[in-house]
Design a protein around this motif. Sequence first.
Motif, PDB file in Angstrom:
ATOM      1  N   PRO A  44      18.975  47.915  37.548  1.00 46.72           N
ATOM      2  CA  PRO A  44      19.222  47.908  36.102  1.00 46.72           C
ATOM      3  C   PRO A  44      20.643  48.293  35.720  1.00 46.72           C
ATOM      4  CG  PRO A  44      17.101  48.927  36.576  1.00 46.72           C
ATOM      5  CD  PRO A  44      17.781  48.719  37.900  1.00 46.72           C
ATOM      6  N   GLN A  45      21.229  49.255  36.436  1.00 46.62           N
ATOM      7  CA  GLN A  45      22.578  49.692  36.079  1.00 46.62           C
ATOM      8  C   GLN A  45      23.611  48.582  36.272  1.00 46.62           C
ATOM      9  OE1 GLN A  45      20.404  51.541  37.840  1.00 46.62           O
ATOM     10  NE2 GLN A  45      20.057  53.153  36.323  1.00 46.62           N
ATOM     11  N   MET A  46      23.429  47.747  37.303  1.00 49.53           N
ATOM     12  CA  MET A  46      24.381  46.674  37.519  1.00 49.53           C
ATOM     13  C   MET A  46      24.172  45.523  36.545  1.00 49.53           C
ATOM     14  SD  MET A  46      26.427  47.970  39.469  1.00 49.53           S
ATOM     15  CE  MET A  46      27.519  46.573  39.256  1.00 49.53           C
ATOM     16  N   GLU A  47      22.948  45.333  36.082  1.00 54.20           N
ATOM     17  CA  GLU A  47      22.717  44.349  35.024  1.00 54.20           C
ATOM     18  C   GLU A  47      23.487  44.753  33.778  1.00 54.20           C
ATOM     19  OE1 GLU A  47      18.602  43.314  34.360  1.00 54.20           O
ATOM     20  OE2 GLU A  47      18.120  43.703  36.457  1.00 54.20           O
ATOM     21  N   THR A  48      23.503  46.045  33.476  1.00 58.15           N
ATOM     22  CA  THR A  48      24.266  46.544  32.334  1.00 58.15           C
ATOM     23  C   THR A  48      25.753  46.272  32.531  1.00 58.15           C
ATOM     24  OG1 THR A  48      22.649  48.290  31.871  1.00 58.15           O
ATOM     25  CG2 THR A  48      24.877  48.614  31.026  1.00 58.15           C
ATOM     26  N   ALA A  49      26.245  46.500  33.744  1.00 58.79           N
ATOM     27  CA  ALA A  49      27.665  46.271  34.024  1.00 58.79           C
ATOM     28  C   ALA A  49      28.046  44.815  33.755  1.00 58.79           C
ATOM     29  CB  ALA A  49      27.972  46.652  35.472  1.00 58.79           C
ATOM     30  N   ALA A  50      27.200  43.890  34.167  1.00 59.89           N
ATOM     31  CA  ALA A  50      27.495  42.474  33.942  1.00 59.89           C
ATOM     32  C   ALA A  50      27.545  42.148  32.455  1.00 59.89           C
ATOM     33  CB  ALA A  50      26.439  41.614  34.643  1.00 59.89           C
ATOM     34  N   LYS A  51      26.674  42.781  31.685  1.00 61.38           N
ATOM     35  CA  LYS A  51      26.641  42.522  30.239  1.00 61.38           C
ATOM     36  C   LYS A  51      27.867  43.080  29.522  1.00 61.38           C
ATOM     37  CE  LYS A  51      21.573  42.543  30.076  1.00 61.38           C
ATOM     38  NZ  LYS A  51      20.370  43.308  29.653  1.00 61.38           N
ATOM     39  N   LEU A  52      28.490  44.095  30.111  1.00 57.70           N
ATOM     40  CA  LEU A  52      29.620  44.753  29.450  1.00 57.70           C
ATOM     41  C   LEU A  52      30.973  44.268  29.972  1.00 57.70           C
ATOM     42  CD1 LEU A  52      28.284  48.439  29.375  1.00 57.70           C
ATOM     43  CD2 LEU A  52      28.338  46.788  27.493  1.00 57.70           C
ATOM     44  N   ILE A  53      30.970  43.230  30.778  1.00 57.98           N
ATOM     45  CA  ILE A  53      32.196  42.813  31.443  1.00 57.98           C
ATOM     46  C   ILE A  53      33.276  42.343  30.466  1.00 57.98           C
ATOM     47  CG2 ILE A  53      31.532  40.411  31.826  1.00 57.98           C
ATOM     48  CD1 ILE A  53      33.383  42.763  34.293  1.00 57.98           C
ATOM     49  N   ASP A  54      32.893  41.894  29.284  1.00 60.24           N
ATOM     50  CA  ASP A  54      33.903  41.478  28.304  1.00 60.24           C
ATOM     51  C   ASP A  54      34.842  42.621  27.938  1.00 60.24           C
ATOM     52  OD1 ASP A  54      33.105  38.880  28.215  1.00 60.24           O
ATOM     53  OD2 ASP A  54      31.942  39.056  26.364  1.00 60.24           O
ATOM     54  N   ASN A  55      34.363  43.843  28.028  1.00 61.95           N
ATOM     55  CA  ASN A  55      35.213  45.000  27.739  1.00 61.95           C
ATOM     56  C   ASN A  55      36.281  45.170  28.822  1.00 61.95           C
ATOM     57  OD1 ASN A  55      33.756  46.611  25.367  1.00 61.95           O
ATOM     58  ND2 ASN A  55      32.195  45.755  26.703  1.00 61.95           N
ATOM     59  N   PHE A  56      35.960  44.779  30.038  1.00 61.64           N
ATOM     60  CA  PHE A  56      36.963  44.787  31.101  1.00 61.64           C
ATOM     61  C   PHE A  56      38.006  43.705  30.846  1.00 61.64           C
ATOM     62  CE2 PHE A  56      38.361  43.025  35.232  1.00 61.64           C
ATOM     63  CZ  PHE A  56      39.006  44.142  35.748  1.00 61.64           C
ATOM     64  N   TYR A  57      37.546  42.528  30.405  1.00 58.99           N
ATOM     65  CA  TYR A  57      38.485  41.437  30.117  1.00 58.99           C
ATOM     66  C   TYR A  57      39.448  41.812  28.993  1.00 58.99           C
ATOM     67  CZ  TYR A  57      35.243  38.556  32.831  1.00 58.99           C
ATOM     68  OH  TYR A  57      34.453  38.042  33.828  1.00 58.99           O
ATOM     69  N   ALA A  58      38.978  42.589  28.051  1.00 58.36           N
ATOM     70  CA  ALA A  58      39.860  43.007  26.960  1.00 58.36           C
ATOM     71  C   ALA A  58      41.006  43.865  27.484  1.00 58.36           C
ATOM     72  CB  ALA A  58      39.055  43.774  25.914  1.00 58.36           C
ATOM     73  N   LYS A  59      40.731  44.612  28.538  1.00 58.70           N
ATOM     74  CA  LYS A  59      41.744  45.492  29.124  1.00 58.70           C
ATOM     75  C   LYS A  59      42.608  44.749  30.139  1.00 58.70           C
ATOM     76  CE  LYS A  59      42.125  50.158  31.049  1.00 58.70           C
ATOM     77  NZ  LYS A  59      41.369  51.387  31.439  1.00 58.70           N
ATOM     78  N   TYR A  60      41.991  43.811  30.860  1.00 56.61           N
ATOM     79  CA  TYR A  60      42.696  43.057  31.900  1.00 56.61           C
ATOM     80  C   TYR A  60      42.423  41.565  31.709  1.00 56.61           C
ATOM     81  CZ  TYR A  60      42.940  47.642  34.160  1.00 56.61           C
ATOM     82  OH  TYR A  60      43.170  48.970  34.432  1.00 56.61           O
ATOM     83  N   PRO A  61      43.086  40.941  30.746  1.00 60.25           N
ATOM     84  CA  PRO A  61      42.789  39.533  30.433  1.00 60.25           C
ATOM     85  C   PRO A  61      43.146  38.546  31.542  1.00 60.25           C
ATOM     86  CG  PRO A  61      44.718  40.311  29.221  1.00 60.25           C
ATOM     87  CD  PRO A  61      44.105  41.511  29.848  1.00 60.25           C
ATOM     88  N   ASP A  62      43.953  38.979  32.502  1.00 58.24           N
ATOM     89  CA  ASP A  62      44.346  38.068  33.588  1.00 58.24           C
ATOM     90  C   ASP A  62      43.398  38.140  34.789  1.00 58.24           C
ATOM     91  OD1 ASP A  62      45.139  40.692  34.070  1.00 58.24           O
ATOM     92  OD2 ASP A  62      46.810  40.088  35.362  1.00 58.24           O
ATOM     93  N   ILE A  63      42.312  38.929  34.674  1.00 62.46           N
ATOM     94  CA  ILE A  63      41.350  39.038  35.776  1.00 62.46           C
ATOM     95  C   ILE A  63      39.990  38.547  35.298  1.00 62.46           C
ATOM     96  CG2 ILE A  63      40.223  40.574  37.423  1.00 62.46           C
ATOM     97  CD1 ILE A  63      42.555  42.513  37.086  1.00 62.46           C
ATOM     98  N   LYS A  64      39.402  37.615  36.003  1.00 61.23           N
ATOM     99  CA  LYS A  64      38.065  37.114  35.706  1.00 61.23           C
ATOM    100  C   LYS A  64      37.131  37.506  36.845  1.00 61.23           C
ATOM    101  CE  LYS A  64      39.915  35.388  32.124  1.00 61.23           C
ATOM    102  NZ  LYS A  64      39.819  36.167  30.872  1.00 61.23           N
ATOM    103  N   VAL A  65      35.839  37.547  36.552  1.00 64.10           N
ATOM    104  CA  VAL A  65      34.870  38.060  37.520  1.00 64.10           C
ATOM    105  C   VAL A  65      33.702  37.091  37.658  1.00 64.10           C
ATOM    106  CG1 VAL A  65      33.335  39.975  38.113  1.00 64.10           C
ATOM    107  CG2 VAL A  65      35.491  40.426  36.903  1.00 64.10           C
ATOM    108  N   LYS A  66      33.297  36.869  38.908  1.00 69.47           N
ATOM    109  CA  LYS A  66      32.098  36.087  39.190  1.00 69.47           C
ATOM    110  C   LYS A  66      31.135  36.985  39.972  1.00 69.47           C
ATOM    111  CE  LYS A  66      32.363  32.663  42.145  1.00 69.47           C
ATOM    112  NZ  LYS A  66      32.677  31.320  42.678  1.00 69.47           N
ATOM    113  N   PHE A  67      30.024  37.324  39.331  1.00 69.35           N
ATOM    114  CA  PHE A  67      29.035  38.202  39.954  1.00 69.35           C
ATOM    115  C   PHE A  67      28.028  37.397  40.774  1.00 69.35           C
ATOM    116  CE2 PHE A  67      29.923  41.034  36.187  1.00 69.35           C
ATOM    117  CZ  PHE A  67      30.480  42.069  36.921  1.00 69.35           C
ATOM    118  N   GLN A  68      27.709  37.907  41.956  1.00 69.62           N
ATOM    119  CA  GLN A  68      26.578  37.404  42.738  1.00 69.62           C
ATOM    120  C   GLN A  68      25.657  38.598  42.971  1.00 69.62           C
ATOM    121  OE1 GLN A  68      27.519  35.058  46.192  1.00 69.62           O
ATOM    122  NE2 GLN A  68      29.037  33.830  45.122  1.00 69.62           N
ATOM    123  N   THR A  69      24.552  38.621  42.261  1.00 70.08           N
ATOM    124  CA  THR A  69      23.650  39.765  42.286  1.00 70.08           C
ATOM    125  C   THR A  69      22.397  39.415  43.068  1.00 70.08           C
ATOM    126  OG1 THR A  69      24.487  40.375  40.103  1.00 70.08           O
ATOM    127  CG2 THR A  69      22.483  41.470  40.851  1.00 70.08           C
TER     128      THR A  69
END
Length: 451
Positions: A44-69
């Motif tokens: 469950p905690q990692m599902e939350t992390a995936a949902k909040l990833i846009d907040n990371f993009y706001a801080k680091y717009p040049d880094i994109k993430v592809k999750f494999q869960t």
Amino acid sequence: MKWRPANAGAHVSTLALSVAFGLLAVQPGQAEDVTLTVALAANPQMETAAKLIDNFYAKYPDIKVKFQTLPENQLRPTVLKDVATKSGQFDVVMIGAYEVPLWAQKGWITNLSKEYAANDAEWKADDLLTPIRDLVSYEGDMFATPFYGSSSFMFYRKDLFEKAGLTMPEQPTWEQVADFAAKLDDDAHNVSGICLRGIPGWGQSLAPLTTVINTFGGRWFDENWEPQLSSPKSKEAINFYVNLLKEHGQQDAAKDGWQECLQLFTQGKTAMWYDDTVFAGPVIDQANAAVKGNVGFALAPIKEKPGSGWLWAWGLSIPTTSKHQDAAWKLIAWLTSEEYIKLAGEKAGWGTVPPGSRESTYRLAEYEAATKDYAGLTLKSINAANPLKPTVDPVPYTGVQYVTIPEFEQIGDFTSQQLAGAISGQMSADDAIAASETKIKEIMEDAGYIK
């Protein structure tokens, strides 16, 4: 003794969580975007992390993430194959406390203390809980950032205990638990006395079972690496666990891991559940109307050895084959930061916050209020666990719910398969023990531990 490097567990249906993001057009003078491929355990905690990833993009717009869960039983071999063959598929991998020192020794994962943490004051390495930081370290240096740390304790239904005239101590004995389970069995309403992991896997059913072996005075090996599952105290513990499940556990227990027990408990289908402290928040969050408000918590049951809860951490590591290590550090530092913990609490609920990693988490007023029923017991359990002295009698290994040798993965998977057969009634527990010990001795002889 030659040093040999170093466990909670999890079975879920595959979570198809793969988020791919296209690259932005590169403008003159603009750095090209980086896409990180990240392998995560399905919890469950990692599902939350995936949902909040846009907040990371706001801080680091040049880094994109592809999750494999992936479920734990699929994650481990997938990641192991990638790092061992140096294929470079992943830039970040989630690995457990068992793998960290082994992979660090082999040079498969990056030394984060020397390369990054020492130069990142904002990340606040000194804020990490010492027992959990030690779990993701090798020879004093961190090779993973701890996403969460945990121990194990007992979940129980306070209303069912009150109705039956029973009182759960803060730290029950296993004999008391068995007595409670017998009295709380309610076949008429399809409620089992207890739910325990029965599904095979060294990090699955063997995690809780090994804590039972430890507190009963048993051990996996003696000081000469001779297998000890058939010793009187180990055999007693294994028979106890198997019989408790067969007599008072959930139906088809040999197929169940933590997710099935979480579902059964939150739906009111079991009176007790012994498992990871990390599930306290999800239990309360997912509980139905009858269960919500009636969830109690107690320390891991004991017999001879006190402090019998396990000690575990899921960490985020950077394989040495990653071509984007600087960007990978930014991601794992963000996911394990004070900033992220506060964000997760505010956006997704304080029960979803990754616990057991930072001291500052337990000073947050909002978190303290939301977790007052279990946060204290979680910390008490973490601090009581001692992977350097996991058993009553001396042993040549460390680790509470696993043995800190590379061969334990093979040993644990084989043994848990035999025990699943005993839980499902296909063989006796004694036969499962005998078959396991024969196999373990072969493995240990082949590896040169015994002659």
